[in-house]
Write a protein that holds these residues in place. Structure first.
Motif: not given
Length: 160
Positions: A64, A68, A71
């Motif tokens: 991760e 975002y 990942g």
């Protein structure tokens, strides 16, 4: 209008003890990989283990990133690693295991949609299906004979 029916099948095992020796070894490798996942944000760890025709086992786990969706899923880490390190060897089987540090994952966790498409690319490329086994942290394990069982309307280079 034409209606078609899509049928798929899978075998469900009650737990890891019901697997063949080879499948147990591969699933335990997926669990080992899962335990090394980097999942500080989702708290959801996934491990993948690929068995290649040269008997090498290639591991991957989810990685991760605070940014975002930077990942990467365990399955894609493993398949790209296998393709990079062993480009001329076919994949025979893939085992996947998932767990959470928040709750007990007691049902099978299959690959996400992006991973299904990525995995299918390699099944198509090698012109040979590979078996897929997946589980949560404990409990039942699902086994399919091919990615097509999970992605019946697959997209490949024949459309391009």
């Amino acid at each position: 209008m034409k209606k078609i029916e899509i049928k798929t099948s899978a075998t469900v095992y009650k737990d890891i003890s019901a697997l063949s020796t080879e499948d147990k070894i591969l699933m335990n490798k997926a669990i080992e990989a899962r335990n090394n996942a980097y999942a500080p944000y989702s708290k959801f760890s996934v491990g993948a283990a690929l068995l290649l025709e040269n008997n090498k086992i290639v591991l991957g786990n989810n990685q991760e990133n605070a940014a975002y969706p930077s990942g990467m899923c365990a399955e894609r880490v493993a398949i790209w690693k296998a393709s990079s390190e062993y480009p001329n060897f076919k994949i025979l089987k893939l085992a996947i295991s998932a767990s959470s540090s928040v709750t007990k994952v007691n049902k099978p966790v299959g690959p996400c949609g992006a991973c299904r498409q990525s995995l299918y690319e390699y099944e198509f490329k090698q012109n040979q299906p590979f078996k897929i086994l997946f589980m949560g942290e404990v409990g039942e394990i699902v086994k399919t004979e091919s990615l097509k069982a999970l992605l019946p309307f697959s997209f490949d280079s024949s459309y391009l």
